[in-house]
Design a protein around this motif. Structure first.
Motif, PDB file in Angstrom:
ATOM      1  N   ALA A 123       0.831  -1.208   0.000  1.00 30.11           N
ATOM      2  CA  ALA A 123       0.000   0.000   0.000  1.00 30.11           C
ATOM      3  C   ALA A 123       0.866   1.259   0.000  1.00 30.11           C
ATOM      4  CB  ALA A 123      -0.922   0.002   1.214  1.00 30.11           C
ATOM      5  N   LEU A 124       1.942   1.258   0.768  1.00 26.90           N
ATOM      6  CA  LEU A 124       2.836   2.410   0.779  1.00 26.90           C
ATOM      7  C   LEU A 124       3.464   2.627  -0.597  1.00 26.90           C
ATOM      8  CD1 LEU A 124       4.791   2.373   4.171  1.00 26.90           C
ATOM      9  CD2 LEU A 124       3.435   4.234   3.237  1.00 26.90           C
ATOM     10  N   ALA A 125       3.909   1.538  -1.229  1.00 28.69           N
ATOM     11  CA  ALA A 125       4.521   1.658  -2.550  1.00 28.69           C
ATOM     12  C   ALA A 125       3.518   2.199  -3.564  1.00 28.69           C
ATOM     13  CB  ALA A 125       5.061   0.301  -2.998  1.00 28.69           C
ATOM     14  N   ALA A 150      17.139   2.417  12.824  1.00 24.00           N
ATOM     15  CA  ALA A 150      16.881   3.225  11.638  1.00 24.00           C
ATOM     16  C   ALA A 150      15.535   2.836  11.031  1.00 24.00           C
ATOM     17  CB  ALA A 150      17.995   3.022  10.620  1.00 24.00           C
ATOM     18  N   PRO A 151      14.833   3.792  10.453  1.00 22.53           N
ATOM     19  CA  PRO A 151      13.510   3.476   9.899  1.00 22.53           C
ATOM     20  C   PRO A 151      13.620   2.669   8.613  1.00 22.53           C
ATOM     21  CG  PRO A 151      14.093   5.732   9.384  1.00 22.53           C
ATOM     22  CD  PRO A 151      15.174   5.212  10.291  1.00 22.53           C
ATOM     23  N   ALA A 152      12.547   1.968   8.308  1.00 19.46           N
ATOM     24  CA  ALA A 152      12.436   1.321   7.007  1.00 19.46           C
ATOM     25  C   ALA A 152      12.075   2.389   5.979  1.00 19.46           C
ATOM     26  CB  ALA A 152      11.361   0.234   7.041  1.00 19.46           C
ATOM     27  N   LEU A 153      12.663   2.280   4.788  1.00 18.19           N
ATOM     28  CA  LEU A 153      12.495   3.317   3.775  1.00 18.19           C
ATOM     29  C   LEU A 153      11.938   2.709   2.494  1.00 18.19           C
ATOM     30  CD1 LEU A 153      13.211   6.415   3.693  1.00 18.19           C
ATOM     31  CD2 LEU A 153      15.106   5.755   2.221  1.00 18.19           C
ATOM     32  N   LEU A 154      10.914   3.355   1.956  1.00 19.47           N
ATOM     33  CA  LEU A 154      10.386   3.034   0.641  1.00 19.47           C
ATOM     34  C   LEU A 154      10.450   4.291  -0.208  1.00 19.47           C
ATOM     35  CD1 LEU A 154       7.203   0.856   1.304  1.00 19.47           C
ATOM     36  CD2 LEU A 154       9.303   0.121   0.186  1.00 19.47           C
ATOM     37  N   SER A 155      10.749   4.138  -1.487  1.00 20.55           N
ATOM     38  CA  SER A 155      10.804   5.307  -2.362  1.00 20.55           C
ATOM     39  C   SER A 155      10.298   4.936  -3.745  1.00 20.55           C
ATOM     40  CB  SER A 155      12.237   5.855  -2.467  1.00 20.55           C
ATOM     41  OG  SER A 155      13.092   4.916  -3.104  1.00 20.55           O
ATOM     42  N   GLU A 156       9.839   5.938  -4.453  1.00 19.58           N
ATOM     43  CA  GLU A 156       9.373   5.798  -5.825  1.00 19.58           C
ATOM     44  C   GLU A 156       9.964   6.934  -6.661  1.00 19.58           C
ATOM     45  OE1 GLU A 156       7.725   4.820  -9.314  1.00 19.58           O
ATOM     46  OE2 GLU A 156       7.661   3.554  -7.524  1.00 19.58           O
TER      47      GLU A 156
END
Length: 316
Positions: A123-125, A150-156
């Motif tokens: 959903a985040l992606a 450290a936080p988990a990171l998602l990027s587009e």
């Protein structure tokens, strides 16, 4: 002059003969600007011949530089003095209505895309991809914290890690984490963009949009960003609850399914009837009996899902 809508009178070639004050207000050309200096921004092109009547909605450029949307209607009339053909019409600013419709369409597109996700990461992606497209961002980033690390990171587009981010952007994401949800922040200077915090089931995702040095988003873009992130937060909450239910179902399944160590020569494949819970109202036991024989017990329930599994657990 009593009209709320802008009024204009032009020759057949588009040159302006008369406008009212509302016309000047809509397009931003005050009385100091002569009629000849007002650009023919609603005219299709120099070679286009005029029609006898019509109406259309068209994007126009305000004198201050920003875009507006206007509903234009016109009709052909004849000059009573010279007999020349003229066009008379009105122009109405419909920017607010147009943007409201665009916001509704954008939220509907976001909701539709999120409905296909089955995990919070998916959903985040999907949400980042939609935010990037709707706001015209170069990159969209989401940081989520689980524990003190450290936080988990998602990027587009993808391929970014937390340690690879510039220090100022990491600091910005940290500050977004602690601000009220859906409050839009656009700090001056680098990293250059806008961000907000999305809350879901006690967790926080810091969302950042890299606008590649463009001016900070205005009120309309801020409203759109808040609405889209609100839809994303609702989807994340729903999926987080579903994931908790799934974990309960899997724990129950593993507790009642059967032994993990089977006698030599035996293999078992369990195929659940309900997706995505991966649990059904079935169980099995394979037991090695004292006289060298093997006992196999299979329980099968008419029913599916967690309710059927709990009934079969009691029966066993």
């Amino acid at each position: 002059e009593s009209l709320q809508e802008g009024f204009f009178l032009t020759r057949a070639d588009g040159s302006i003969l008369e406008v009212n004050a509302a016309f000047r207000d809509i397009l931003g050309y005050g009385p100091e600007v002569t009629l000849n200096e007002i650009p023919r921004i609603w005219w299709p092109d120099e070679a286009a011949g005029p029609q006898s009547a019509g109406s259309f909605t068209v994007p126009l450029r305000h004198s201050a530089g920003h875009q507006i949307w206007a509903a234009v209607t016109f009709s052909a009339v004849d000059d009573p003095d010279g007999g020349d053909r003229m066009l008379v019409g009105t122009i109405r600013d419909v920017t607010a209505e147009r943007r409201a419709a665009q916001r509704e369409t954008a939220v509907a597109a976001m909701t539709s895309r999120l409905s296909a996700a089955v995990t919070t990461d998916a959903a985040l992606a999907a949400g980042l991809a939609e935010l990037r497209r709707e706001l015209g961002a170069v990159r969209a980033i989401a940081a989520t914290w689980h524990g003190d690390g450290a936080p988990a990171l998602l990027s587009e587009p993808g391929g970014l890690a937390w340690d690879e981010l510039p220090r100022r952007l990491r600091s910005t994401l940290e500050s977004l984490r602690s601000q009220p949800a859906l409050q839009i922040s656009a700090p001056p200077g680098p990293p250059g963009g806008a961000g907000t915090a999305v809350e879901y089931s006690g967790n926080v995702a810091a969302i950042w949009l890299d606008l590649d040095g463009r001016p900070p988003p205005g009120l309309e873009d801020r409203t759109l960003l808040a609405l889209l992130c609100a839809a994303l937060g609702q989807a994340l909450t729903r999926l987080h609850l579903l994931d908790q239910e799934r974990q309960v179902a899997l724990a129950l399944q593993h507790a009642i399914l059967g032994p993990s160590r089977l006698p030599a020569g035996f293999a078992v494949r369990y195929e659940p009837a309900t997706r995505p819970l991966e649990v059904g109202g079935d169980w099995y036991d394979v037991a090695q009996l004292p006289d060298g024989r093997i006992g196999i017990i299979v329980g099968d329930c008419v029913g599916r899902g967690l309710a059927a599994a709990s009934v079969m657990g009691q029966l066993r």
